[in-house]
Motif scaffolding. Structure first.
Motif, PDB file in Angstrom:
ATOM      1  N   LEU A  31       0.829  -1.211   0.000  1.00  0.00           N
ATOM      2  CA  LEU A  31       0.000   0.000   0.000  1.00  0.00           C
ATOM      3  C   LEU A  31       0.864   1.261   0.000  1.00  0.00           C
ATOM      4  N   ALA A  32       1.961   1.255   0.746  1.00  0.00           N
ATOM      5  CA  ALA A  32       2.859   2.409   0.768  1.00  0.00           C
ATOM      6  C   ALA A  32       3.498   2.615  -0.597  1.00  0.00           C
ATOM      7  N   ALA A  33       3.889   1.541  -1.248  1.00  0.00           N
ATOM      8  CA  ALA A  33       4.485   1.655  -2.579  1.00  0.00           C
ATOM      9  C   ALA A  33       3.472   2.186  -3.591  1.00  0.00           C
ATOM     10  N   GLN A  34       2.236   1.721  -3.502  1.00  0.00           N
ATOM     11  CA  GLN A  34       1.194   2.217  -4.408  1.00  0.00           C
ATOM     12  C   GLN A  34       0.932   3.701  -4.175  1.00  0.00           C
ATOM     13  N   ALA A  35       0.890   4.119  -2.911  1.00  0.00           N
ATOM     14  CA  ALA A  35       0.658   5.536  -2.606  1.00  0.00           C
ATOM     15  C   ALA A  35       1.810   6.390  -3.106  1.00  0.00           C
ATOM     16  N   ALA A  36       3.032   5.912  -2.953  1.00  0.00           N
ATOM     17  CA  ALA A  36       4.195   6.666  -3.437  1.00  0.00           C
ATOM     18  C   ALA A  36       4.160   6.786  -4.958  1.00  0.00           C
ATOM     19  N   ASP A  37       3.809   5.715  -5.642  1.00  0.00           N
ATOM     20  CA  ASP A  37       3.724   5.763  -7.100  1.00  0.00           C
ATOM     21  C   ASP A  37       2.663   6.755  -7.566  1.00  0.00           C
ATOM     22  N   LYS A  38       1.516   6.754  -6.881  1.00  0.00           N
ATOM     23  CA  LYS A  38       0.455   7.687  -7.259  1.00  0.00           C
ATOM     24  C   LYS A  38       0.850   9.127  -6.966  1.00  0.00           C
ATOM     25  N   ALA A  39       1.565   9.358  -5.871  1.00  0.00           N
ATOM     26  CA  ALA A  39       2.019  10.713  -5.551  1.00  0.00           C
ATOM     27  C   ALA A  39       3.024  11.207  -6.584  1.00  0.00           C
ATOM     28  N   ILE A  40       3.928  10.347  -7.000  1.00  0.00           N
ATOM     29  CA  ILE A  40       4.908  10.729  -8.026  1.00  0.00           C
ATOM     30  C   ILE A  40       4.199  11.023  -9.342  1.00  0.00           C
ATOM     31  N   ASP A  41       3.234  10.202  -9.690  1.00  0.00           N
ATOM     32  CA  ASP A  41       2.480  10.416 -10.925  1.00  0.00           C
ATOM     33  C   ASP A  41       1.716  11.739 -10.868  1.00  0.00           C
ATOM     34  N   ALA A  42       1.103  12.034  -9.725  1.00  0.00           N
ATOM     35  CA  ALA A  42       0.378  13.304  -9.576  1.00  0.00           C
ATOM     36  C   ALA A  42       1.340  14.490  -9.672  1.00  0.00           C
ATOM     37  N   GLY A  43       2.528  14.348  -9.112  1.00  0.00           N
ATOM     38  CA  GLY A  43       3.530  15.405  -9.211  1.00  0.00           C
ATOM     39  C   GLY A  43       3.948  15.657 -10.648  1.00  0.00           C
ATOM     40  N   HIS A  44       4.116  14.599 -11.424  1.00  0.00           N
ATOM     41  CA  HIS A  44       4.472  14.756 -12.834  1.00  0.00           C
ATOM     42  C   HIS A  44       3.350  15.445 -13.612  1.00  0.00           C
ATOM     43  N   ARG A  45       2.113  15.050 -13.322  1.00  0.00           N
ATOM     44  CA  ARG A  45       0.992  15.688 -14.017  1.00  0.00           C
ATOM     45  C   ARG A  45       0.872  17.160 -13.639  1.00  0.00           C
ATOM     46  N   LEU A  46       1.127  17.488 -12.367  1.00  0.00           N
ATOM     47  CA  LEU A  46       1.078  18.881 -11.923  1.00  0.00           C
ATOM     48  C   LEU A  46       2.186  19.698 -12.582  1.00  0.00           C
ATOM     49  N   LYS A  47       3.363  19.122 -12.698  1.00  0.00           N
ATOM     50  CA  LYS A  47       4.476  19.814 -13.353  1.00  0.00           C
ATOM     51  C   LYS A  47       4.151  20.061 -14.825  1.00  0.00           C
ATOM     52  N   ASP A  48       3.597  19.054 -15.504  1.00  0.00           N
ATOM     53  CA  ASP A  48       3.217  19.227 -16.907  1.00  0.00           C
ATOM     54  C   ASP A  48       2.169  20.327 -17.055  1.00  0.00           C
ATOM     55  N   PHE A  49       1.205  20.369 -16.128  1.00  0.00           N
ATOM     56  CA  PHE A  49       0.182  21.415 -16.170  1.00  0.00           C
ATOM     57  C   PHE A  49       0.808  22.792 -15.990  1.00  0.00           C
ATOM     58  N   ALA A  50       1.734  22.923 -15.029  1.00  0.00           N
ATOM     59  CA  ALA A  50       2.381  24.209 -14.793  1.00  0.00           C
ATOM     60  C   ALA A  50       3.189  24.652 -16.011  1.00  0.00           C
ATOM     61  N   LEU A  51       3.864  23.714 -16.661  1.00  0.00           N
ATOM     62  CA  LEU A  51       4.617  24.062 -17.872  1.00  0.00           C
ATOM     63  C   LEU A  51       3.694  24.489 -19.002  1.00  0.00           C
ATOM     64  N   ASP A  52       2.545  23.827 -19.136  1.00  0.00           N
ATOM     65  CA  ASP A  52       1.572  24.233 -20.153  1.00  0.00           C
ATOM     66  C   ASP A  52       1.031  25.624 -19.871  1.00  0.00           C
ATOM     67  N   VAL A  53       0.752  25.915 -18.610  1.00  0.00           N
ATOM     68  CA  VAL A  53       0.248  27.242 -18.244  1.00  0.00           C
ATOM     69  C   VAL A  53       1.301  28.305 -18.535  1.00  0.00           C
ATOM     70  N   ARG A  54       2.538  28.022 -18.193  1.00  0.00           N
ATOM     71  CA  ARG A  54       3.624  28.984 -18.436  1.00  0.00           C
ATOM     72  C   ARG A  54       3.807  29.233 -19.932  1.00  0.00           C
ATOM     73  N   GLU A  55       3.735  28.171 -20.725  1.00  0.00           N
ATOM     74  CA  GLU A  55       3.850  28.324 -22.176  1.00  0.00           C
ATOM     75  C   GLU A  55       2.718  29.187 -22.726  1.00  0.00           C
ATOM     76  N   GLY A  56       1.509  28.956 -22.225  1.00  0.00           N
ATOM     77  CA  GLY A  56       0.366  29.769 -22.646  1.00  0.00           C
ATOM     78  C   GLY A  56       0.517  31.220 -22.226  1.00  0.00           C
ATOM     79  N   MET A  57       1.076  31.446 -21.036  1.00  0.00           N
ATOM     80  CA  MET A  57       1.286  32.822 -20.575  1.00  0.00           C
ATOM     81  C   MET A  57       2.289  33.544 -21.463  1.00  0.00           C
ATOM     82  N   VAL A  58       3.376  32.874 -21.810  1.00  0.00           N
ATOM     83  CA  VAL A  58       4.392  33.496 -22.667  1.00  0.00           C
ATOM     84  C   VAL A  58       3.810  33.797 -24.035  1.00  0.00           C
ATOM     85  N   ARG A  59       3.037  32.863 -24.575  1.00  0.00           N
ATOM     86  CA  ARG A  59       2.421  33.077 -25.884  1.00  0.00           C
ATOM     87  C   ARG A  59       1.442  34.247 -25.839  1.00  0.00           C
ATOM     88  N   ARG A  60       0.632  34.309 -24.794  1.00  0.00           N
ATOM     89  CA  ARG A  60      -0.357  35.381 -24.675  1.00  0.00           C
ATOM     90  C   ARG A  60       0.318  36.731 -24.447  1.00  0.00           C
TER      91      ARG A  60
END
Length: 114
Positions: A34-63
């Motif tokens: 269960l701890a390993a599954q939670a860690a994997d999900k947390a890492i995956d959520a962190g990657h998705r959050l980072k990708d979202f932040a990069l997309d937002v930053r790219e949109g801000m620069v373009r705008r």
């Protein structure tokens, strides 16, 4: 005789299948798993959050580039450099400065926010 052998084999196969399923589920529910599954999900959520932040930053620069072009502020925008902000507030004209100086001074007013 053939019927008995068939049902005995079918029952044994179902028992083995059920035992395997239960053991696999028990292994998934151990604290370590269960701890390993939670860690994997947390890492995956962190990657998705980072990708979202990069997309937002790219949109801000373009705008900002679009708005800069529309306002005539064509400057090269490098995402690695800090953005220089232009203020849209003008310095107070002579009428504002004189109005501010001519306001009556109240010595009892200790609030400096006004």
């Amino acid at each position: 005789m053939f019927r008995r052998t068939f049902w005995f084999t079918a029952g044994a196969a179902a028992g083995v299948w059920a035992t395997t399923k239960v053991n696999r589920k028990i292994r998934q529910l151990t604290p370590e798993s269960l701890a390993a599954q939670a860690a994997d999900k947390a890492i995956d959520a962190g990657h998705r959050l980072k990708d979202f932040a990069l997309d937002v930053r790219e949109g801000m620069v373009r705008r900002e580039a679009e708005l800069g072009g529309a306002l005539g502020l064509d400057a090269s925008v490098d995402p690695e450099l800090p953005v220089i902000r232009h203020t849209a507030v003008e310095a107070p004209g002579p009428d504002r400065a004189t109005v501010h100086r001519t306001l009556p001074y109240n010595s009892n007013n200790r609030n400096e926010d006004h």
